[in-house]
Every structure is written in C-alpha cells, then in structure tokens.
Design a protein around this motif. Structure first.
Motif, PDB file in Angstrom:
ATOM      1  N   ASP A   1       0.836  -1.211   0.000  1.00 12.14           N
ATOM      2  CA  ASP A   1       0.000   0.000   0.000  1.00 12.14           C
ATOM      3  C   ASP A   1       0.868   1.257   0.000  1.00 12.14           C
ATOM      4  OD1 ASP A   1      -2.975  -1.113   1.047  1.00 12.14           O
ATOM      5  OD2 ASP A   1      -1.224  -2.295   1.603  1.00 12.14           O
TER       6      ASP A   1
ATOM      7  N   GLU B   1      -7.995   0.614 -12.897  1.00 11.36           N
ATOM      8  CA  GLU B   1      -8.526   1.955 -12.700  1.00 11.36           C
ATOM      9  C   GLU B   1      -7.977   2.558 -11.413  1.00 11.36           C
ATOM     10  OE1 GLU B   1     -12.802   2.203 -12.140  1.00 11.36           O
ATOM     11  OE2 GLU B   1     -12.837   4.140 -13.150  1.00 11.36           O
TER      12      GLU B   1
ATOM     13  N   TRP C   1      -8.342   5.412  -8.661  1.00 13.83           N
ATOM     14  CA  TRP C   1      -9.511   6.162  -8.167  1.00 13.83           C
ATOM     15  C   TRP C   1      -9.132   6.959  -6.930  1.00 13.83           C
ATOM     16  CZ3 TRP C   1     -13.220   6.850  -4.321  1.00 13.83           C
ATOM     17  CH2 TRP C   1     -14.505   7.270  -4.743  1.00 13.83           C
TER      18      TRP C   1
ATOM     19  N   ARG D   1      -7.564   5.517  -3.548  1.00 13.89           N
ATOM     20  CA  ARG D   1      -8.236   4.412  -2.858  1.00 13.89           C
ATOM     21  C   ARG D   1      -7.982   3.056  -3.507  1.00 13.89           C
ATOM     22  NH1 ARG D   1     -11.772   6.422   0.995  1.00 13.89           N
ATOM     23  NH2 ARG D   1     -11.650   4.280   1.732  1.00 13.89           N
ATOM     24  N   THR D   2      -7.277   3.065  -4.610  1.00 11.12           N
ATOM     25  CA  THR D   2      -6.949   1.793  -5.276  1.00 11.12           C
ATOM     26  C   THR D   2      -5.441   1.598  -5.155  1.00 11.12           C
ATOM     27  OG1 THR D   2      -6.910   3.087  -7.304  1.00 11.12           O
ATOM     28  CG2 THR D   2      -8.892   1.805  -6.896  1.00 11.12           C
TER      29      THR D   2
ATOM     30  N   ALA E   1      -3.821  -1.309  -3.734  1.00  5.72           N
ATOM     31  CA  ALA E   1      -3.440  -2.690  -3.423  1.00  5.72           C
ATOM     32  C   ALA E   1      -4.206  -3.576  -4.404  1.00  5.72           C
ATOM     33  CB  ALA E   1      -3.828  -3.025  -1.988  1.00  5.72           C
ATOM     34  N   PRO E   2      -3.789  -4.828  -4.551  1.00  3.11           N
ATOM     35  CA  PRO E   2      -4.470  -5.667  -5.547  1.00  3.11           C
ATOM     36  C   PRO E   2      -5.926  -5.978  -5.209  1.00  3.11           C
ATOM     37  CG  PRO E   2      -2.848  -6.948  -4.325  1.00  3.11           C
ATOM     38  CD  PRO E   2      -2.641  -5.512  -3.963  1.00  3.11           C
ATOM     39  N   SER E   3      -6.327  -5.756  -3.953  1.00  2.00           N
ATOM     40  CA  SER E   3      -7.736  -5.961  -3.613  1.00  2.00           C
ATOM     41  C   SER E   3      -8.620  -4.927  -4.297  1.00  2.00           C
ATOM     42  CB  SER E   3      -7.925  -5.881  -2.102  1.00  2.00           C
ATOM     43  OG  SER E   3      -7.329  -4.706  -1.589  1.00  2.00           O
ATOM     44  N   THR E   4      -8.064  -3.767  -4.593  1.00  2.00           N
ATOM     45  CA  THR E   4      -8.864  -2.696  -5.189  1.00  2.00           C
ATOM     46  C   THR E   4      -8.383  -2.304  -6.593  1.00  2.00           C
ATOM     47  OG1 THR E   4      -7.459  -1.193  -3.924  1.00  2.00           O
ATOM     48  CG2 THR E   4      -9.650  -1.634  -3.042  1.00  2.00           C
ATOM     49  N   TYR E   5      -7.149  -2.680  -6.927  1.00  2.00           N
ATOM     50  CA  TYR E   5      -6.588  -2.327  -8.230  1.00  2.00           C
ATOM     51  C   TYR E   5      -6.414  -3.618  -9.018  1.00  2.00           C
ATOM     52  CZ  TYR E   5      -3.671  -0.284 -11.794  1.00  2.00           C
ATOM     53  OH  TYR E   5      -3.186   0.135 -13.012  1.00  2.00           O
ATOM     54  N   LYS E   6      -7.138  -3.734 -10.144  1.00  2.00           N
ATOM     55  CA  LYS E   6      -7.296  -5.047 -10.755  1.00  2.00           C
ATOM     56  C   LYS E   6      -6.502  -5.214 -12.042  1.00  2.00           C
ATOM     57  CE  LYS E   6      -9.475  -7.094  -8.347  1.00  2.00           C
ATOM     58  NZ  LYS E   6      -9.175  -7.516  -6.924  1.00  2.00           N
TER      59      LYS E   6
END
Lengths: 778, 491
Positions: free
Chosen positions: A275, A678, A680, A688-689, A691-696
């Motif tokens: 992060d 994306e 964001w 807010r993106t 880490a891989p949980s939120t950034y794909k």
C-alpha cells in the motif's frame, strides 16, 4: 559432458538468435533466485517505514513525533531536516521533489518522516503514532479540476508542428473534434521497492537497490548524503519487475536507507508495504486529449490539431520527456499533412507520475487512434480502411515526414497489416460479427485491427550510451558485466548470448553478474526498450577488443596473417589447427595479453532540437499490429476478450522465446491498462486503489481465450543494431489498443455504428455500460 | 510425540516443528521468511490477492490427508497446529532435479522476473496433486489467486497443460513419498485439550472441540474468532491491529460437517468455500459459478461460509443468494443454540445480531421447491478474484398462469448490509412474468436502494446494473442467452 565430447561439438549452445530460456528460469521455479529481501541480512540490520501525509495539499503547522520515538524498537525518526546533503531527489534537476516533505505537503501519502527500528513491524507500527497538524490548502487531483484552477505546469510544454494546421482544418471537406480521457496505470511489479544500505568506511556506502537506474540512485544518494558519487556503490542483481516504475522511484527508498545507515552506522533495509509503495510512488500519466481533425470523404486526413493535458503530480520527475513522447506518438503510423500538437504537463496534488512502459507513447497513440475511429464512424466505414488510407508512404515520398520532421525510412507497417489481416481472417470475421450483432439482443461483439509504430531511442540523446566490462579468465571462463539491469525482460540472457556468440563458447561459460556502478559507470536507465540495443552493443565492443588482442597475439605467435585466426565453436582456429578455447586463452595469458576490456556504445545518427521541435530523435521504428475480438454484455457492461492475433516486428530476434514473452506480456499489460486497471482518488485526494484488492490487473482468466502471436520472421532492422534485432520491451504494449477499439465497436452496434462511442479508458464494465446507455439515447 | 497444551505442532516440509512462542498476530509468511529463512516464498501484497506467498497446507479431512494452496501472508501461525506446510523449497529433489511442475514452467518460458513464480509453482502443484487431466477452465481456476505482471499468463497455462502428463513414479513426489507418515503424524497432533499460548495482551487459544470453544468465548467475549483469516489476516497486515486473544477454529471437526436431508443442507460454519462448493451446487447448481468467483483458489481454501456471514460485510458474496434461498443461521454459546433467518442477522452496516459469547455454528439452506427459477449474478470490475460492485440473487415462483406467485431478491453492494429488494418483490407479486412487468418493476429498485459511489462502481452504475440484472433474470428464465461465459460448461 566430458571434455572430448565437448571439444567435438560443432555448435555452441546459445548463439545470438537462439530461443534460449531465461538465465534464471531454474532458480525462479526453485525459489532460489535471490531478490534483495531474500539476501541474508547483515547482523544488526535495522528497518525503515514511512510516515505519510494524510492531506493532499497543506502546510505543516507542527509535527509531534514523540510517540513515534518512544514506540518499542524505534532507533531513530528521520525528517527532512536530517538529510545531511540536499533534501531533493528530483531526477529532472528542477529541485522540486524532497526526500521527505518539509513545511508543506503536496499529495495525500507524501512521505513526511521515516522511522528506523529494530524490526520492520516495529517501524510500521510506530509510523502510525505521529501527530501532525496541518493547515489545509486547496487541492485538485485531476486534469479537469487543474485546468479550471490555473493549469500550472510542472515543466516546459512542447509543441510539434508542420504545415499550417489551422488553415488546413478550415479548408478540409469534413471536420470533427472531441475529447478523450485516458487513465493512468500502476506498475504493479510483484516485488515492491526495496533498498538495503550498508555503511562503509569514511563517506562510503553500498546500496542494494531494486532499481532500473543504478547510476541515478548513486547520484541521488550522494546528493542527499552530501558526498561525491565515488563514495556510493549501487548494486542490483535482479528485480521482480520494473516496467518503468523503478527508473526514478527507487531514489527515495535508497536515499532514506543510506542516510539512516550512515547516521546510525548500521545496515538499514527499507521495504515498503504494497500500500505504501502504491501510494508513495508515481504511475503512468493519465491524459485528457482534445483533438480536431480535418479529412475528406475517402477518410484521408488533411490536418490534425491536438492538445495532450497530463496529470503529472506534484513534481516534474520524468513528466517532460513522458509528455514529449506522447506527442511523438500521436501520429502512430499515420501521415498528418498539416499538424499541430501541444503538451500540457499539469501540476496536480497527486503523487508525481513517472515512467511506465511506453513512456507517454501509448497515451499519444490512443489519442491518434481515437481520431481514426471518429473518422471511420463519421463516414460509416471500417476503421481499418481509414488506417490504410493514412499510413506513412514509402521512404522518400511526400508522405513520410513525422510531426517532428524525421522521415520514416524503415516503414513496414503496410506489410505487417496486410499479412495479419489475411492470417487472422479479419474481413470474414468482421462480416460475421456484423451479422451476429444484427441478431443478438444482449451480447454484442466487436473486432478491431490496430497497428503500432514506435520510435526507439531515448529522446534525451545523451542517454543513448552504454558500457560493458568483460573479463576472460585463465581457464577460459568469461565474466560479463554491463550497465543494464535485469527486471525479468531477459536482458542478461540476451547480452550473454551476444558474448557467447562473439567468443563461440557455450553460454554456460559466461557468468552473468549483478549490475553495479563500481564496474560500469555513468550508465543510463534500463528503459526506453533500449537495454539490448545499447548493452548488447557495448558487450560486443568489449569482446571485439579482447578478440582483436587475441588475434594479434596468435598472428604473431604462429606467424600467420590475422585472417587465418578465427573463433569457431569452442575453439580458436589458428591456420589449420584447432586450439580449444581454454587452452588458447591460457597461452594468451602466459604471453601477457590483456584479457579484460571495457566496451562502449553510443547510438549513431540521432539528434533532437526540442526548442524547435525538429530533429531525428529515433534511430529506427519498431512495428506491429493486432486484431482483437471481444464480446460485451449490454446489460452490465461486462466483457471478455475472445481472440487476439498479433504480428509483431522485432527485427531479427536476438532470442525469439524471450521476445515472444515480451510481446505476450506487454499485450496483456496493455489490455489491463485499457480495461480493468482503474486508479480512483476520493474527494480528499486520497488514492483508494492502492493494493491488488482494489486495483485489478489482468488474471490468467482475462487473457485472450485464443491468443495467436507471431514474430515477423522476415524482418531485419534496417539499421546496424546488434544482430539486426529491434527493441521489444515497449512497442507491443500498444497492440492492446485493439481491445479498446473492439469494445468500442461492440458498443457502437447499439446505434448501428452511426456514432463513435467515445469510450474512455480504462473501459471498465461501468464505462462500457454507460457508453451503451448514451448510444441508446442518441 | 506427546501433546502439550502450550505448544503449536506441525510439520514443515520434512521437519517436525513445535512452537511455544507464537505471537497471536504472527503470519505464517513472516515466520517462514524471517525465522526459517525459507525465502522462496515471497511477499507481494500481504493481503491474499497476488499469490506470491502461496504454500500448500496439508490437513486431515475425515481422516484423509488433503493438500490445499493457501496464502501464507494472511494465514496466522497460530492456526497451523496439526498441519503439513509445504514450501517451494521442498519440491526439487536433493540433487537439484526439478519437479515436473517446475520443469514445465522452465520449458515453456513461464517465468520472466520470477518473483511471482514460486507462488505459481505451488498453485500448480496443488492442481497437479488434485487433478491429472486439468483443462483450461480448471487451470484458470487454480490460478485465479496468482498475479503475474510479466508473462501475460499464456506460457504458464501452456506449462500447466504440459505438466499434467508428467508423472514419474510417486516416489519422485515429495508429498506422495511422505503421505502415510504425515497422515499418522497429523492424526496424533489433533489437540486433545485446548491449547493456550502467550501472555495477557498476546494470547493464542486453540480449542479442542466446539464445547471448549463455547467455554472460551463465554470467558473471553471480546476474543477474535478466526477461521480462514482471509479477513482478519488483513486486520493484522494492513491495520496492524492488536488482537487478544485470538481463538482459532479452522481445525474443529464439528464445524466442518456437511449434511444433506430432504429438507435441505446443513453446513458447519468452519466449512471452506472449496469444501462447500459441491454440496451447495448439488442443491442449487447456480451457486457453483458464483463460488468459483469468490477470491482466488487460496482464499477459497481458507475462507469459510461461516466467516463470510459472521464478518457482516455488505459485499460478501454468499449472503445474497443464501438470503434469497431462505437460509437460516444457528448461533451457539454456552447458553445454548439460537436459530434465526439469515437476513435478520444483518442489522446495519457493521452491526450483526450476535450476542457476546455467541459464535456462528451452522447454516441451513432449505431445498428450493421444484419449478422455481433461481439465479445469482456477481458484477465486478474484473471477472475473477474481485470484490463485487454488486451481487444480485433472484428466486421466483410462477403460478399456472405465468404470474409471479413468490419472489425473493437480495442484493449485496447496494446498501450497508445484504438487503432484500422488498419493493421490487412486492411489485411483481401477482403480475405476469413479462418484459412489460419487469420494465415497470425497475423503478421500485430506487425505493429499495440508495447505493454509494466508490472505487468499485458509481451509484448510478450500481442502480442501472441492478435493474438490468432483473431483465437478465427474466430473459434467462425464459431461455434467452443474456450473459457471457468464458467456458460454456461453467455457465
């Protein structure tokens, strides 16, 4: 293998152009390839963690770090005031990027202090205990906001122009204009940043750094410590991915580790959490492209005018050359008779954006391809027909001049596209898709063929140089070192092949060694796809020097003309006699022949006058084309990539296996950029993106269901590059534009292809669905 | 080996491990790398999303030794009792010869930077052990939890196809070679009494049975109960929370029971997604593709249905279909058992109907009446291993005239809890199941939900997609294809 068999072999294991596997493949799968975090830690090693700003733009009123200092295991808390040299790691020379912020913060997540503790966990825990008081200042994070608030720039913009765009636009039979948003991209190298600094005597320090640019880390560490470059040694054996994200962004971690190591006289390791890495390091620039085009009923472009406004972040970093390269590729493979392109490198209150595979080129090209698409939908034609109508002409023709006045002399885009159009059965598939869409209610398909023409060379001309250091030891084993860095792209393997080929020995006789500023100085970043071109040539030059000495030695010793001495597989042929390589080397040593050489290479021909916007910044161009077919779900915007066919030009490949890997990998990475990846930011300016949980990024199940990739085997570099090969790292990234445009076609089916869907990137399922909705209501 | 109540015991590769000092928040990964210097296992994200830390964990399920891929980065060391941890270092033979899984990756150029590679090796090894003829769907599923940024995956998938055929003698394989011995060993390591480690502020408790668990929670109502640690693991690695005590329940056999009766399916709270998949899909086939899109394989091997419910997330993927199906939850404490409809468990964002000392014991999913239509649709930015932007479950019964006699719709991602679309349901009741009806029913979504905008989706998109999913449900229930399927057999 015993010696006799070895000596009988008529070939070597891995000459240039052989599809050899990656030199570390065995170690990768066994888990024995050491990355910096895997090295045994010297006794007493301390660990660093970052304290980061939680404001996007603010003055620092006060900092209370007492709780941080008092936390268990904390040895030292470092602030900007503790930087012994200059608190600046700006790679652009504009002094706009502190190691640690002082007085004010300019993005949410900016490093403000660093904690040094006995363990990494202790450092991370302590970093959360700071009490910092801020006075908030207005912030704007995206391009539109920034344009509305004075449009401050981080560096000088560029204009490229040729002809008279305004007049040609006014006089063109048809004219259109629009805007496109192109998102940024996080590198998501699997190995996050890391530095391990070990203090030495006097002013010396050695830093192991996960960097694509050891010489710059060396320079920046010296600068921050206030010591000359000769006191700093920077080393890296391999990185777990780089993609441009470790070109300048390693400086911060290396500088902090080195400063703490010198101050505390203990080794300091700094490995940020994922992060922190994604929050505190720069990404691909996002752009807002505004374009106007004049064209005729045949789809021929008369004039193009475009402005490329980029979110650069709070400092200049590499934004100058990145936005320049966007303009250099706004033409992609198309001739613009009249053209005016401008860049707008905007200052935003976000992390400073940086190099990323393609270095602005992809964004430039996406803008150019949008113009093609607009023309096609305006005329009701297949975009491929518009492309073909606008390709650069033959060398020397009136249609071969780029917006920067460099003639395109090696154009093979026509042949690439024709071959791919046939091999992929493009026309029949497009017809079938049009038919399918006419009958299908929910699911729609799209297909697109897009080309790539990418300029090879650093546009900073002085970067186009490289060095190598080659030793041949008495037993015939060879030590290879050069200024390039290995981040997975197979550079070390390719350069070792060059050397094995030059001496005609098996590649197992060539020891690949870690990049270090102590062996090869003043190196350039391993970037701009130039690694093999530059370092391969430098290694070749070193081998040439040693071989010339060996030939001279043999000619004298055996009294033969130099033409009678030749390096043949595992041997040196002296007249009619074959001497095993190791025996020959031993004799040369005894005769006091120097068996070591420093090789050097600089790219010929290139020059660039940025102020005038005129020159030949590129040595040559790499080409390719891709056909992508997709399906979309018009109820949710979800989609899948059904099939991709690629034909890509790497000249005469130095290693087809490695080059195929680069093409496939670049394509999927490019597809991620244009689809699901994306970035964001919330209204506080916080990413807010992170880490891989939120950034794909793409998964195995996102890769094209059918994936046919071919190298253009007939291609050979028109210029005298190493083995007539071409650079491969970046160009295939842009093949993924075909996915974006295929999605666009599927959306366009909603309104019977009468409107350009103007699909922005990344084309997330949400953007696809919203574009479908827009078209439904037109 | 004598069982001691103050020691965590397991097998690491070919070595027996006994640890008396296990901090409650120590991850398996940190222990492997920092304490054992087994550096082949990498940290890529420390949140169970990239798979660079993948190891295999063997455990006894109904007496059989099963090996599953897990994320060592969020697996807590205190949960390892009576397991066999296998890391990448264990694969190659002593003379350095590679395992067929590793060799296939080398032969197909499946590594570039190499950092993700050990994780891919372990995921593929897990697949190799479980399936000797995996097709592309199985390979992609096994790799859902592994990110590679270099190769574009094509060579890795090709390697996975090639490796399946490569099976020298069982003796070659380090796990097969030790299988009997390890089975015996793990059986002996099952705790006979509650294991307690650590000092106040940092305690690990491993109850021996569910009765012990109830006792522990009665004494320690603030304890953090950890089953799969796919959520709690992030509290540790990302939020650096202090947890005390941590009570591990992943090993409790009573919580891992699955029983089917004509009335329905009872699933223990400790059953993982992987274990539950066949049983749930047997009852409601539409649940298989949904479960296949929850996390990656590693997360499905660790995460539990009970945990997905107990943590109360508004974006958990199992509550919407389970609520639509009318599932009931059993909570347990020393005071006894309490059963409630699952939908009543979710009171508000971050608030569930769970009393101090209570834990989720089991879930009952009633058998859907014949003739009903059911579907569940997950919508996310990336198809696999992504958290839902929204997840909608639809269940509908029609009378003889084609009118809606019953409707139960539930959505995740549309409110602070998994929430029924009660106004939509009410609108449909008694109306003909047609496009006209659905078209008119769409408006009722706006009464039911006020979704948020965040990085996964905007409020507008969530609302529009929710409405469109009802349209999709209508089309599909009348036989018209209305969604994409990468592999038809998994649709």
């Amino acid at each position: 293998m015993d010696r006799a068999t070895f000596q009988d072999r008529k070939t070597i294991s891995a000459p240039m152009h052989a599809p050899l596997r990656h030199d570390s493949a065995h170690k990768h799968v066994a888990g024995t390839a050491d990355y910096i975090d895997d090295m045994p830690e010297p006794e007493g090693t301390l660990h660093a963690a970052l304290g980061m700003s939680d404001r996007a733009h603010a003055e620092i009123v006060s900092m209370d770090l007492s709780a941080v200092r008092a936390a268990p295991g904390v040895v030292w808390v470092m602030t900007g005031a503790d930087v012994p040299g200059v608190n600046d790691i700006s790679p652009s020379g504009r002094h706009d990027e502190p190691v640690l912020a002082e007085g004010k913060v300019e993005f949410h997540g900016q490093p403000v202090f660093a904690v040094i503790a006995n363990t990494r966990e202790a450092a991370r825990r302590a970093a959360r205990l700071a009490k910092i008081e801020y006075r908030e200042l207005p912030h704007w994070t995206d391009v539109t906001d920034t344009l509305a608030h004075g449009a401050q720039l981080v560096t000088d913009p560029l204009t490229l122009s040729r002809g008279d765009a305004d007049t040609a636009l006014a006089n063109a039979p048809r004219r259109l204009g629009g805007q496109m948003r192109i998102g940024g991209q996080d590198h998501f190298y699997l190995e996050s940043h890391i530095a391990l600094a070990i203090p030495g005597e006097d002013d010396e320090v050695t830093v192991w750094s996960s960097t694509q640019h050891p010489s710059e880390v060396q320079h920046m560490v010296g600068h921050a410590l206030g010591v000359p470059s000769n006191a700093v040694t920077v080393q890296v054996r391999r990185m777990g991915g780089g993609f441009g994200g470790k070109e300048t962004q390693s400086n911060q971690f290396a500088a902090i580790a080195a400063i703490a190591a010198k101050r505390l006289k203990r080794p300091v390791k700094f490995r940020p959490d994922r992060d922190e890495d994604m929050t505190a390091t720069g990404k691909r620039h996002d752009f807002l492209v505004s374009y106007e085009a004049g064209f005729d009923d045949d789809g021929r472009i008369h004039a193009v005018k475009a402005n490329y406004a980029a979110r650069c972040g709070f400092s200049s970093d590499l934004s100058g050359p990145v936005t320049d390269r966007a303009l250099f590729h706004a033409d992609n493979a198309y001739f613009y008779p009249h053209v005016q392109l401008t860049s707008q490198p905007l200052k935003t209150h976000t992390v400073s954006n940086t190099a990323f595979r393609g270095f602005g080129g992809p964004q430039g090209m996406v803008g150019g391809e949008r113009i093609i698409e607009e023309i096609a939908y305006a005329l009701g034609k297949d975009p491929l027909a518009i492309r073909k109508a606008n390709f650069y002409g033959e060398a020397g023709s009136a249609r071969s001049l780029t917006p920067y006045h460099q003639p395109v002399e090696d154009n093979i885009v026509g042949r690439i596209v024709d071959e791919l159009e046939r091999s992929s059965d493009y026309q029949a598939r497009r017809a079938a898709i049009l038919d399918f869409n006419a009958k299908s209610r929910v699911i729609r398909k799209g297909i697109a063929l897009t080309p790539v023409k990418f300029g090879i060379s650093f546009t900073a001309t002085w970067y186009n140089q490289a060095g190598a250091l080659v030793h041949v030891y008495q037993d015939g084993s060879i030590h290879l070192n050069h200024g390039g860095t290995e981040m997975g792209q197979g550079l070390f393997t390719k350069v070792a092949q060059v050397l094995a080929d030059a001496f005609q020995v098996d590649i197992t006789q060539v020891k690949i060694t870690a990049t270090t500023t102590a062996k090869v100085p003043n190196t350039s970043a391993t970037a701009a796809s130039s690694g093999s071109d530059l370092n391969g040539m430098a290694a070749f030059d070193a081998a040439r020097q040693i071989k010339e000495r060996l030939v001279a030695f043999a000619a004298e010793k055996w009294n033969l003309p130099p033409e009678e001495i030749a390096f043949v597989p595992h041997h040196v042929r002296v007249g009619e006699t074959l001497i095993p390589f190791a025996d020959f080397i031993r004799q040369a040593y005894l005769a006091r022949v120097q068996l070591s050489a420093a090789g050097f290479y600089k790219t010929p021909k290139i020059h660039w006058d940025r102020a005038k916007g005129i020159g030949s910044p590129f040595y040559y161009f790499a080409y390719g084309a891709a056909v992508s077919e997709v399906s979309i779900d018009t109820l949710t915007g979800e989609y899948q990539v059904d099939r991709v066919d690629i034909l890509h030009d790497v000249g005469r490949s130095l290693n087809p296996a490695i080059d195929m890997g680069q093409v496939e990998g670049a394509f999927v990475q490019g597809m991620g950029w244009l689809t699901t990846e994306e970035l964001w930011w919330d209204d506080k300016g916080r990413l807010r993106t992170h880490a891989p949980s939120t950034y794909k990024i793409p998964l195995a199940s996102d890769r094209p269901k059918i994936f046919n990739v071919q190298l253009a085997e007939w291609s050979e570099n028109a210029e005298q590059t190493i083995g007539r090969s071409k650079a491969v790292g970046e160009p295939p990234f842009m093949l993924a534009i075909s996915v974006l445009e295929a999605l666009s076609m599927a959306v366009a089916s909603i309104a019977d292809y009468r409107h350009c869907p103007r699909l922005d990137a990344p084309a997330t399922p949400e953007r696809v669905l919203m574009a479908v909705e827009r078209l439904k209501h037109l | 080996m004598e069982i001691q109540s103050n020691t965590i015991r397991f097998v690491l590769n070919d070595e027996e491990i006994a640890l008396a000092d296990v901090p409650a928040t120590r991850t398996l990964l940190d222990w492997l790398r920092l304490h054992r210097r087994l550096t082949g296992t990498k940290e890529g994200c420390a949140e169970g999303d990239c798979g660079a830390c993948t190891v295999l964990v063997g455990r006894l399920l109904d007496g059989a030794l099963v090996y599953e891929s897990v994320n060592a980065c969020i697996r807590l060391l205190g949960s390892m009792n009576a397991t066999h941890v296998v890391t990448v270092e264990h694969l190659a033979s002593a003379d350095g010869a590679l395992h067929p899984v590793q060799q296939a990756l080398v032969d197909h150029h499946g590594s570039q930077c190499g950092f993700c590679t050990p994780g891919f090796v372990m995921s593929l090894y897990g697949l190799w052990l479980a399936d000797d003829r995996p097709g592309r769907p199985e390979i992609e599923r096994a790799l859902q939890g592994n990110l590679c940024r270099c190769t574009g995956y094509e060579p890795i998938v090709k390697a996975a196809e090639a490796m399946a055929a490569a099976r020298p003698s069982a003796v070659f394989d380090p796990i097969e070679r030790m299988r009997e011995k390890v089975t015996e060993k793990l059986a002996a390591l099952a705790p006979k009494e509650t294991i307690r480690l650590g000092a106040p502020g940092d305690r690990v408790i491993v109850p021996a049975c569910v009765d012990d668990l109830a006792e522990v929670l009665a004494q320690e109502p603030k304890a953090t109960v950890v089953a799969g640690s796919t959520d709690v693991g992030l509290w540790v690695t990302k939020q650096m929370r202090d947890l005390d005590p941590v009570v591990f329940i992943n090993h409790l056999p009573e919580l891992q029971t699955i029983s089917l009766s004509p009335e329905g399916l009872t699933i223990g709270a400790g059953v993982t997604y992987t274990q539950a998949c066949d049983a749930l899909a047997g009852l409601v086939p539409a649940l298989r593709p949904l479960i296949g899109r929850i996390g990656g394989e590693q997360v499905r091997n660790m995460g539990t249905i009970g945990g997905n419910i107990a943590n109360g997330s508004p974006i958990g993927d199992t509550p919407p279909p389970l609520i639509a199906l009318g599932a009931r939850l059993t909570l347990r404490s020393t005071a006894g058992r309490r059963e409630l409809p699952l939908e009543d468990f979710f009171i508000a964002y971050g608030k569930q109907d769970r009393l101090p000392g209570e834990f989720v014991e089991s879930l009952f999913v009633p058998t859907p009446p014949a003739g009903e239509h059911f579907a569940v649709y997950k919508v996310s930015k990336r198809r696999d291993e992504d958290i839902s932007a929204l997840c909608g479950a639809f269940r509908i019964a029609l009378d003889a005239n084609g009118r809606v006699s019953a409707a139960r719709f539930c959505f995740g991602g549309m409110a602070g809890t998994p929430k029924r679309a009660s106004h939509v349901e009410a609108f449909l009741k008694g109306r003909p199941w047609t496009e006209e009806t659905v078209s008119a029913a769409r408006l009722a979504f706006e009464t039911d939900y006020t979704p948020l905008t965040d990085w996964r989706a905007s409020a507008d998109y969530r609302m529009l997609a929710a409405k469109n999913l009802l349209t999709r449900f209508l089309l599909e229930s009348s036989g018209e294809p209305a969604r994409l399927a990468r592999f038809e057999e998994l649709a």
